[in-house]
Scaffold this active site. Structure first.
Site, PDB file in Angstrom:
ATOM      1  N   MET A  98     -31.067  15.708  68.349  1.00  0.00           N
ATOM      2  CA  MET A  98     -31.161  16.661  67.254  1.00  0.00           C
ATOM      3  C   MET A  98     -30.398  16.118  66.050  1.00  0.00           C
ATOM      4  SD  MET A  98     -30.228  19.920  69.661  1.00  0.00           S
ATOM      5  CE  MET A  98     -30.342  21.143  68.360  1.00  0.00           C
ATOM      6  N   PHE A 183     -24.165  20.997  64.101  1.00  0.00           N
ATOM      7  CA  PHE A 183     -24.442  19.673  63.533  1.00  0.00           C
ATOM      8  C   PHE A 183     -25.049  18.726  64.584  1.00  0.00           C
ATOM      9  CE2 PHE A 183     -21.009  21.668  61.122  1.00  0.00           C
ATOM     10  CZ  PHE A 183     -21.659  21.810  59.907  1.00  0.00           C
ATOM     11  N   GLY A 184     -25.233  17.436  64.203  1.00  0.00           N
ATOM     12  CA  GLY A 184     -26.018  16.514  65.028  1.00  0.00           C
ATOM     13  C   GLY A 184     -25.606  16.469  66.490  1.00  0.00           C
ATOM     14  N   SER A 185     -26.572  16.411  67.394  1.00  0.00           N
ATOM     15  CA  SER A 185     -26.255  16.559  68.809  1.00  0.00           C
ATOM     16  C   SER A 185     -27.447  16.195  69.687  1.00  0.00           C
ATOM     17  CB  SER A 185     -25.816  18.000  69.078  1.00  0.00           C
ATOM     18  OG  SER A 185     -26.634  18.901  68.363  1.00  0.00           O
ATOM     19  N   ARG A 186     -27.366  16.550  70.975  1.00  0.00           N
ATOM     20  CA  ARG A 186     -28.428  16.204  71.927  1.00  0.00           C
ATOM     21  C   ARG A 186     -28.523  17.275  72.989  1.00  0.00           C
ATOM     22  NH1 ARG A 186     -27.555  10.892  75.374  1.00  0.00           N
ATOM     23  NH2 ARG A 186     -27.821  12.108  77.280  1.00  0.00           N
TER      24      ARG A 186
END
Length: 215
Positions: A98, A183-186
């Site tokens: 993501m 925020f950015g992640s998985r």
């Protein structure tokens, strides 16, 4: 207590639960800068970046309604399929990366009951890095018609907080909102043995919409 932005909307756009610690100070600062901009050149200069930041936060924490797709397993996250890996126990792991531009509200991949929600401390390397498997994460288990389904929310280099919405024992509908990663992640989902994967590496996914399994 529910987050103060859980049912709020800005121009018809729902704002994600768990956004308040980041969103409210940013919007308040932008509002103050705009209010004082007419009387001060310094405040007028500050109003531009603060307003842009507030707009960016509103965009990041958007939580759109979705028409949930019918299927056995649907994507829990907006993003791009990073990897598809067979696991030693016969399951298949589908990892979805993501970016900060994606919606970061995650959804239940199947209907069932939340049997466990475990927070595991860890690092904060970029979510696309292989070492991100040791990052801060929340491990979910769902009791479903396919048996136990494991889903893992993984924090990234910027995402320092995962906000689960549901406690253990909660019954969920497929596509229901279950948590937020800031925020950015998985997000990883483990498909049971015998379930074929319908997506491919590099394919974009939409939470609650993209079907993960193949009939």
């Amino acid at each position: 207590m529910p987050d103060s932005t859980s049912t709020a909307s800005r121009g018809g756009v729902r704002i994600a639960r768990g956004a308040s610690p980041w969103l409210l100070p940013t919007v308040a600062t932008a509002a103050l800068s705009l209010a004082r901009a007419r009387k001060s050149g310094r405040w007028a200069a500050a109003a531009v970046p603060t307003t842009a930041l507030a707009a960016g936060m509103l965009w990041f924490f958007r939580d759109p309604e979705r028409e949930i797709t019918e299927g056995r397993v649907i994507s829990p996250a907006d993003g791009v399929v990073q990897s598809i890996m067979p696991w030693k126990d016969g399951r298949t792991r589908v990892a979805i990366f993501m970016s900060p531009l994606n919606v970061h509200v995650n959804r239940a991949p199947l209907a069932g009951t939340v049997t466990s929600v475990e927070h595991i401390p860890g690092g904060f390397v970029p979510a696309f890095n292989k070492e991100s498997e040791n990052n801060e994460r929340v491990v979910w288990h769902f009791d479903t018609e396919l048996g136990d389904i494991e889903m893992v929310q993984i924090a990234g280099a910027v995402a320092r907080r995962i906000v689960p919405y549901l406690p253990e024992g909660t019954k969920v509908e497929q596509g229901e909102r279950i948590g937020l990663i800031r925020f950015g992640s998985r997000v990883d989902i483990y498909l049971p043995e015998g379930i074929d994967v319908a997506v491919e590496v590099g394919q974009a996914t939409t939470a609650g919409v993209t079907r993960i399994d193949r009939s």
